[in-house]
Design a protein around this motif. Structure first.
Motif, PDB file in Angstrom:
ATOM      1  N   GLY A  34     -44.590  43.238 -35.737  1.00  0.00           N
ATOM      2  CA  GLY A  34     -43.351  43.007 -35.009  1.00  0.00           C
ATOM      3  C   GLY A  34     -42.884  41.573 -35.124  1.00  0.00           C
ATOM      4  N   THR A  35     -41.606  41.347 -34.798  1.00  0.00           N
ATOM      5  CA  THR A  35     -41.060  39.990 -34.689  1.00  0.00           C
ATOM      6  C   THR A  35     -41.289  39.536 -33.256  1.00  0.00           C
ATOM      7  N   VAL A  36     -42.177  38.558 -33.082  1.00  0.00           N
ATOM      8  CA  VAL A  36     -42.672  38.200 -31.752  1.00  0.00           C
ATOM      9  C   VAL A  36     -41.956  36.970 -31.208  1.00  0.00           C
ATOM     10  N   TYR A  37     -41.367  37.106 -30.033  1.00  0.00           N
ATOM     11  CA  TYR A  37     -40.849  35.977 -29.254  1.00  0.00           C
ATOM     12  C   TYR A  37     -41.756  35.827 -28.049  1.00  0.00           C
ATOM     13  N   ASN A  38     -42.433  34.689 -27.954  1.00  0.00           N
ATOM     14  CA  ASN A  38     -43.465  34.566 -26.913  1.00  0.00           C
ATOM     15  C   ASN A  38     -42.936  34.128 -25.552  1.00  0.00           C
ATOM     16  N   GLY A  39     -41.623  33.886 -25.434  1.00  0.00           N
ATOM     17  CA  GLY A  39     -41.046  33.480 -24.155  1.00  0.00           C
ATOM     18  C   GLY A  39     -40.981  31.983 -23.961  1.00  0.00           C
ATOM     19  N   ILE A  40     -41.599  31.234 -24.865  1.00  0.00           N
ATOM     20  CA  ILE A  40     -41.628  29.771 -24.759  1.00  0.00           C
ATOM     21  C   ILE A  40     -40.984  29.122 -25.988  1.00  0.00           C
ATOM     22  N   ASP A  41     -41.460  29.498 -27.160  1.00  0.00           N
ATOM     23  CA  ASP A  41     -40.992  28.882 -28.400  1.00  0.00           C
ATOM     24  C   ASP A  41     -39.602  29.393 -28.773  1.00  0.00           C
ATOM     25  N   ASN A  42     -38.844  28.551 -29.475  1.00  0.00           N
ATOM     26  CA  ASN A  42     -37.524  28.963 -29.939  1.00  0.00           C
ATOM     27  C   ASN A  42     -37.610  29.933 -31.105  1.00  0.00           C
ATOM     28  N   ALA A  43     -38.599  29.697 -31.974  1.00  0.00           N
ATOM     29  CA  ALA A  43     -38.727  30.521 -33.175  1.00  0.00           C
ATOM     30  C   ALA A  43     -39.606  31.735 -32.908  1.00  0.00           C
ATOM     31  N   SER A  44     -39.375  32.776 -33.694  1.00  0.00           N
ATOM     32  CA  SER A  44     -40.217  33.962 -33.624  1.00  0.00           C
ATOM     33  C   SER A  44     -41.397  33.805 -34.571  1.00  0.00           C
ATOM     34  N   SER A  45     -42.336  34.738 -34.511  1.00  0.00           N
ATOM     35  CA  SER A  45     -43.496  34.729 -35.398  1.00  0.00           C
ATOM     36  C   SER A  45     -43.825  36.173 -35.774  1.00  0.00           C
ATOM     37  N   LYS A  46     -44.775  36.330 -36.676  1.00  0.00           N
ATOM     38  CA  LYS A  46     -45.231  37.664 -37.082  1.00  0.00           C
ATOM     39  C   LYS A  46     -46.684  37.888 -36.642  1.00  0.00           C
ATOM     40  N   LYS A  47     -47.078  37.328 -35.543  1.00  0.00           N
ATOM     41  CA  LYS A  47     -48.460  37.416 -35.077  1.00  0.00           C
ATOM     42  C   LYS A  47     -48.779  38.808 -34.542  1.00  0.00           C
TER      43      LYS A  47
END
Length: 518
Positions: A34-47
């Motif tokens: 999934g495309t992850v938005y952790n609620g803090i960082d501006n950028a997403s990740s693929k973690k």
């Protein structure tokens, strides 16, 4: 040839050795791709995210660990986010009823935690309802507030008068009782009776008790228009409560209501920004609609008229010496709301008025709009949606980093079913007023900070597993003013405390929510 074979064997041994050094994780749920938005960082990740029990056990590159999961969710093409936190709902009644305690109107929006007891009105005593929720089960997590109006009614009743010193002491004791029972803070509804009958000193006194318990102050302002003190003085009153009581102030919900208050957002933002620089923690929530909703009585009947309750209101209305004054002030209040054509009757069992505006009803009754108000109230209590805000103010408030998303989710207005997906669709996708990372932050981590909720609102190892997965193309609101009871679409998964509450867009009918503790 032998040398090549030996080198190949060494390589295999090294590979096996490196693999054996990888950390092994046994998980209940694994979310991949999934495309992850952790609620803090501006950028997403693929973690990848591994969940064990009710916590997030691992977030990172799945190639660096060995994860064995009981259930794997392939989130390809989907967005993964912390569960949304709604700081202002009226879900108290739904949560109290076994048939509606699943809280699906909020659940399908991606909300995993709701706040109840807003606008100065809370179920009393908190401990009774806290036990009820825990015994029967609830679909989302719940944060409890103690209502100032509820406490005032317990001590003084619905009387339009100043509290005595001894009455304030009694109210402080009840606030302390409710804080001991688990309330996160004090809410006020200073626009509504009986909260409107309290002066600022009374509110500050109760807020000081709240501050001693590390609580917050959540307020529906005394005026959002020009009913009494005016919008800007009402903002200043809220700030003064924070200044004197020394606790965080949260405004529910920030708006410029009615033509008299339009275009004041810039002045309000300046006042709040100055207070924040002073060290007063002022925040606000907002719903993304141009129509507010409240009871017809609260919207247009003068507060002094309803002192003592509905019977007292009609005694005054039927008094020839008061009737014309009441009608004139009601007429002015209708104008503040944009006129009778802007007041739409919602959430009514009376089919003769449901879905009609006040102007239409007045023509049916062959009476003035202000007289029609009392004819309606004599038959039934009804809510109204009043279309009285403009997008310039809505958008300007939304862009402030101290404003979070909140539904004010009461029945009859589409915001109960559609707030979060509507904000995403209208203001992120269609109009590009805010970025997706800002939308997610204002629905998750920032709200957790406002409410002082720990270990939620962020995707982080060791935090509670409140996680949603939604389709960025189909996540949208379906509720509107013609049918305000349509569940939102596009939420593929909701995980609350490590339990799947929505799977592949369908409710699993479990009740994984808990009462949150400070």
């Amino acid at each position: 040839m032998k040398k090549t074979t030996i080198l190949y064997a060494v390589f295999i041994l090294i590979f096996i050795g490196c693999k054996s050094l990888k950390k092994e994780i046994n998980a209940d749920i694994l979310i991949q791709n999934g495309t992850v938005y952790n609620g803090i960082d501006n950028a997403s990740s693929k973690k990848s995210i591994a969940i064990k029990g009710d916590k997030i056990f691992y977030i990172g590159d799945e190639k660096k660990v060995i994860i064995k999961a009981f259930k794997t969710i392939d989130a390809t093409g989907l967005l993964v986010s912390p569960g949304f936190i709604d700081p202002h709902t009226h879900a108290d009644a739904d949560l109290s009823n076994p048939e509606t305690s699943h809280n699906k109107p909020f659940l399908f929006q991606g909300v995993t935690t709701v706040v109840i007891g807003n606008d100065g009105s809370s179920y009393y005593p908190i401990l009774k309802y806290k036990n009820l929720y825990e015994q029967q089960g609830i679909g989302t997590n719940v944060v409890l507030l103690v209502g100032h109006g509820t406490i005032r009614n317990e001590v003084i009743g619905n009387s339009d008068r100043k509290a005595t010193t001894s009455e304030i002491t009694k109210m402080q004791a009840l606030v302390q009782q409710e804080m001991d029972s688990g309330a996160f803070g004090l809410s006020t509804g200073l626009f509504y009776a009986p909260g409107s009958y309290a002066d600022t000193a009374e509110v500050i006194a109760l807020a000081k008790t709240t501050a001693l318990n590390n609580g917050i102050y959540d307020t529906h302002l005394r005026d959002e228009s020009s009913y009494s003190v005016g919008l800007i003085p009402a903002i200043q009153e809220a700030i003064e409560v924070g200044r004197q009581a020394k606790l965080p102030i949260h405004i529910s919900h920030i708006k410029c209501l009615g033509v008299d208050a339009w275009h004041q957002s810039d002045s309000i933002i300046g006042i709040i920004s100055a207070a924040r620089k002073e060290g007063i923690n002022v925040t606000a929530n907002q719903y993304p609609y141009d129509a507010s909703a409240t009871s017809l009585k609260a919207a247009v009947v003068p507060r002094w008229v309803e002192s003592g309750g509905l019977d007292s209101m009609f005694i005054r209305y039927n008094n020839p010496r008061l009737k014309q004054r009441i009608l004139q002030e009601t007429k002015i209040n209708i104008a503040r709301r944009g006129g009778p054509e802007k007041l739409l009757m919602i959430n009514s069992d009376d089919n003769t008025i449901a879905g009609k505006n006040l102007l239409e009803i007045s023509k049916i009754l062959n009476s003035s709009p202000e007289e029609s108000v009392f004819a309606i109230l004599k038959k039934t209590q009804v809510k109204v949606a009043s279309f009285n805000m403009i997008d310039d103010d809505i958008s300007y408030f939304m862009k402030q980093d101290w404003v979070v998303t909140g539904s004010d989710g009461g029945s009859g207005h589409p915001r109960k079913y559609g707030t979060f997906p509507r904000k995403y669709n209208k203001y992120v996708k269609e109009e590009n007023k805010i970025q997706i990372n800002e939308f997610i932050k204002a629905s998750t981590s920032k709200t957790a900070d406002v409410l002082k909720i720990t270990k939620r609102g962020t995707l982080k190892e060791g935090y509670f597993a409140d996680i949603i997965i939604f389709n960025p193309e189909t996540f949208k609101d379906k509720a509107d003013y013609e049918d305000a009871f349509q569940l939102a679409e596009g939420l593929e998964y909701s995980i609350i405390n490590g339990v799947i509450a929505i799977e592949k867009g369908k409710a699993t009918n479990v009740l994984p929510g808990i009462i949150l503790k400070k």
